[in-house]
Design an enzyme around this catalytic site. Structure first.
Site, PDB file in Angstrom:
ATOM      1  N   SER A 106      -9.876 -12.961  13.863  1.00 20.94           N
ATOM      2  CA  SER A 106      -9.331 -12.505  15.307  1.00 20.94           C
ATOM      3  C   SER A 106     -10.008 -12.925  16.359  1.00 20.94           C
ATOM      4  CB  SER A 106      -9.064 -11.079  15.569  1.00 20.94           C
ATOM      5  OG  SER A 106      -8.318 -10.746  16.714  1.00 20.94           O
ATOM      6  N   SER A 152      -4.490  -3.086  12.598  1.00 22.66           N
ATOM      7  CA  SER A 152      -4.725  -4.213  13.394  1.00 22.66           C
ATOM      8  C   SER A 152      -4.281  -3.977  14.889  1.00 22.66           C
ATOM      9  CB  SER A 152      -3.722  -5.390  12.791  1.00 22.66           C
ATOM     10  OG  SER A 152      -2.347  -4.893  12.932  1.00 22.66           O
ATOM     11  N   GLU A 188      -9.935 -11.118  19.119  1.00 25.13           N
ATOM     12  CA  GLU A 188     -10.789  -9.892  19.582  1.00 25.13           C
ATOM     13  C   GLU A 188     -12.211 -10.050  19.160  1.00 25.13           C
ATOM     14  OE1 GLU A 188      -9.571  -7.295  21.330  1.00 25.13           O
ATOM     15  OE2 GLU A 188      -7.734  -8.589  21.690  1.00 25.13           O
ATOM     16  N   LYS A 197       6.564  -4.906  22.963  1.00 24.77           N
ATOM     17  CA  LYS A 197       7.064  -3.735  23.895  1.00 24.77           C
ATOM     18  C   LYS A 197       7.831  -4.046  25.090  1.00 24.77           C
ATOM     19  CE  LYS A 197       4.764   0.088  26.410  1.00 24.77           C
ATOM     20  NZ  LYS A 197       3.417   0.825  26.668  1.00 24.77           N
ATOM     21  N   ARG A 244       0.850  -1.346   0.049  1.00 27.88           N
ATOM     22  CA  ARG A 244      -0.016   0.011   0.078  1.00 27.88           C
ATOM     23  C   ARG A 244       0.896   1.379  -0.029  1.00 27.88           C
ATOM     24  NH1 ARG A 244      -1.712   3.003   4.374  1.00 27.88           N
ATOM     25  NH2 ARG A 244      -0.456   1.733   5.623  1.00 27.88           N
ATOM     26  N   PRO A 281     -10.731   2.137  26.457  1.00 29.75           N
ATOM     27  CA  PRO A 281     -12.146   2.368  27.004  1.00 29.75           C
ATOM     28  C   PRO A 281     -12.699   1.111  27.351  1.00 29.75           C
ATOM     29  CG  PRO A 281     -11.270   3.501  25.144  1.00 29.75           C
ATOM     30  CD  PRO A 281     -10.373   2.657  25.124  1.00 29.75           C
ATOM     31  N   TYR A 311     -11.987  -2.289  16.222  1.00 26.97           N
ATOM     32  CA  TYR A 311     -11.209  -3.340  15.551  1.00 26.97           C
ATOM     33  C   TYR A 311     -11.779  -4.748  15.729  1.00 26.97           C
ATOM     34  CZ  TYR A 311      -7.566  -6.813  14.721  1.00 26.97           C
ATOM     35  OH  TYR A 311      -7.005  -8.005  14.378  1.00 26.97           O
TER      36      TYR A 311
HETATM   37  P1  GDP Z   1      -4.572  -7.242  21.644  1.00 25.06           P
HETATM   38  O1  GDP Z   1      -4.946  -8.195  22.391  1.00 25.06           O
HETATM   39  O2  GDP Z   1      -4.834  -7.511  20.182  1.00 25.06           O
HETATM   40  O3  GDP Z   1      -5.073  -5.940  21.994  1.00 25.06           O
HETATM   41  O4  GDP Z   1      -3.013  -7.011  21.764  1.00 25.06           O
HETATM   42  P2  GDP Z   1      -1.976  -6.008  22.511  1.00 25.06           P
HETATM   43  O5  GDP Z   1      -0.605  -6.718  22.556  1.00 25.06           O
HETATM   44  O6  GDP Z   1      -2.094  -4.920  22.091  1.00 25.06           O
HETATM   45  O7  GDP Z   1      -2.486  -6.156  24.042  1.00 25.06           O
HETATM   46  C1  GDP Z   1      -2.629  -6.934  24.802  1.00 25.06           C
HETATM   47  C2  GDP Z   1      -3.197  -6.660  26.168  1.00 25.06           C
HETATM   48  O8  GDP Z   1      -2.028  -6.316  26.847  1.00 25.06           O
HETATM   49  C3  GDP Z   1      -4.442  -5.852  26.256  1.00 25.06           C
HETATM   50  O9  GDP Z   1      -5.296  -6.516  27.285  1.00 25.06           O
HETATM   51  C4  GDP Z   1      -3.805  -4.650  26.698  1.00 25.06           C
HETATM   52  O10 GDP Z   1      -4.759  -3.842  27.646  1.00 25.06           O
HETATM   53  C5  GDP Z   1      -2.814  -5.244  27.681  1.00 25.06           C
HETATM   54  N1  GDP Z   1      -1.617  -4.118  27.824  1.00 25.06           N
HETATM   55  C6  GDP Z   1      -1.144  -3.811  29.174  1.00 25.06           C
HETATM   56  N2  GDP Z   1      -0.308  -2.726  28.883  1.00 25.06           N
HETATM   57  C7  GDP Z   1      -0.020  -2.481  27.862  1.00 25.06           C
HETATM   58  C8  GDP Z   1       0.752  -1.738  26.877  1.00 25.06           C
HETATM   59  O11 GDP Z   1       1.545  -1.137  27.417  1.00 25.06           O
HETATM   60  N3  GDP Z   1       0.726  -1.724  25.495  1.00 25.06           N
HETATM   61  C9  GDP Z   1      -0.379  -2.790  24.749  1.00 25.06           C
HETATM   62  N4  GDP Z   1      -0.450  -2.595  23.476  1.00 25.06           N
HETATM   63  N5  GDP Z   1      -0.930  -3.511  25.574  1.00 25.06           N
HETATM   64  C10 GDP Z   1      -0.967  -3.533  26.827  1.00 25.06           C
END
Ligand code: GDP
Length: 327
Positions: free
Chosen positions: A127, A82, A129, A194, A33, A282, A151
């Protein structure tokens, strides 16, 4: 030689799936893209055999053109916006790409294949999700969907539209309900990466703390390399269908922190971790744990990398990357 077209080629799954298909002797095309996409070189370096075609899931004519160029036997729709947290900030864009983009590519496939839809097979990246506020533990293909983010809602649309094209037109269309899958190629916005990057930076003395959101959420994390193999297996079946792909194990973010810090020899991570409301969502998905019995029985698929090995793989990779940059 079988031919495949992958959307989302620049992402973690697009790269792993390309490697798998190239190793199986496929001619692989990837949809890319945007003008001067910064990940263009990454694809060229990682999977040099892949042919890139410019196109966008929001542009039906570009999808038709891509299909005409690639002439694929198999289409893997991995392209999406995503990142869950981002989907509240750009809900309409997420809907255009992650939801309506699925309709666009299904429709492009239908128009491209014409009377002979049996010549193409379609995979939709659905997903976990979609389960959101889970109505059953563990979650399987029949669990009621209750998405908790724009999402998740967009993915539900794509999932049902895929089923609808299968039922309306007899298309060989499959929806893989993949639980969280990670790797050293995961984007740094996702929690596993992260944490692995943060832990490596703390160990190297480059960073003092890691700022996190909700530590109580639980996820069923697998290795992305295993999960792309499940995608391929779905398209080798006589008929399209829906499959949950998961490990069946669930771990909290706290357990992720335990495992990741342990890799660098830190047992008490409390002094290194802060929490910031900025990273809370949220509406949260509190618990995901998948029941992948159907994929294991029908596809003869199973995960090969467990949670501890996955976390070790990711932290060690980020430690090595920092060392290569000179500590
Ligand atoms: P998701 O399951 O697709 O939303 O994958 P993510 O890796 O973004 O998040 C997984 C879980 O980690 C979610 O429940 C987030 O709320 C929790 N989480 C806690 N701290 C963090 C953070 O600093 N970054 C992200 N991305 N998720 C976090």
């Amino acid at each position: 030689m079988p031919r495949a077209l992958i959307t989302g080629i620049t992402g973690q799954d697009g790269l792993y799936l390309s490697e798998l298909l190239l190793a199986k002797g496929y001619e692989v095309y990837g949809l890319i893209r945007g003008q001067n996409n910064p990940k263009f070189d990454l694809v060229g370096k990682t999977v040099p055999g892949v042919h890139l075609i410019a196109g966008d899931l929001t542009d039906l004519s570009s999808l038709l053109r891509a299909l005409q160029v690639a002439q694929p036997d198999e289409i893997y729709n991995l392209g999406a916006i995503s990142f869950v947290a981002y989907s509240w900030e750009q809900a309409a864009l997420t809907s255009d790409v992650t939801a309506k983009g699925v309709l666009n590519i299904l429709e492009a496939v239908r128009l491209y294949a014409g009377d002979d839809l049996s010549t193409v097979r379609f995979y939709q990246a659905s997903s976990s999700e979609m389960f959101g506020k889970v109505q059953q533990v563990p979650q399987n293909e029949g669990t009621l969907l209750w998405p908790r983010s724009p999402y998740g809602v967009a993915k539900v649309f794509g999932h049902y539209m895929t089923i609808n094209y299968r039922e309306s037109y007899g298309m060989h269309a499959s929806s893989g309900i993949l639980f969280n899958h990670e790797s050293p190629r995961r984007g740094p916005e996702f929690v596993t990466r992260k944490v692995s990057m943060g832990v490596a930076a703390i160990k190297a003395g480059r960073q003092d703390t890691l700022t996190m959101g909700n530590l109580e959420a639980r996820r069923d994390w697998g290795f992305a390399g295993d999960y792309v193999d499940a995608m391929w297996r779905m398209l080798q079946q006589p008929n399209g269908d829906d499959y949950v792909v998961s490990t069946g194990e669930t771990h909290s973010i706290r357990e992720l922190l335990d495992a990741a810090f342990a890799v660098v020899g830190i047992d008490d991570w409390e002094p290194y971790v802060e929490q910031d409301p900025r990273f809370f969502r949220p509406a949260e998905v509190d618990l995901l744990t998948g029941d992948s019995t159907k994929a294991r029985e029908v596809l003869d698929w199973k995960p090969t990398v467990g949670f501890a090995d996955l976390v070790t793989m990711m932290v060690e990779s980020d430690v090595r990357a920092l060392a290569a940059q000179g500590g």
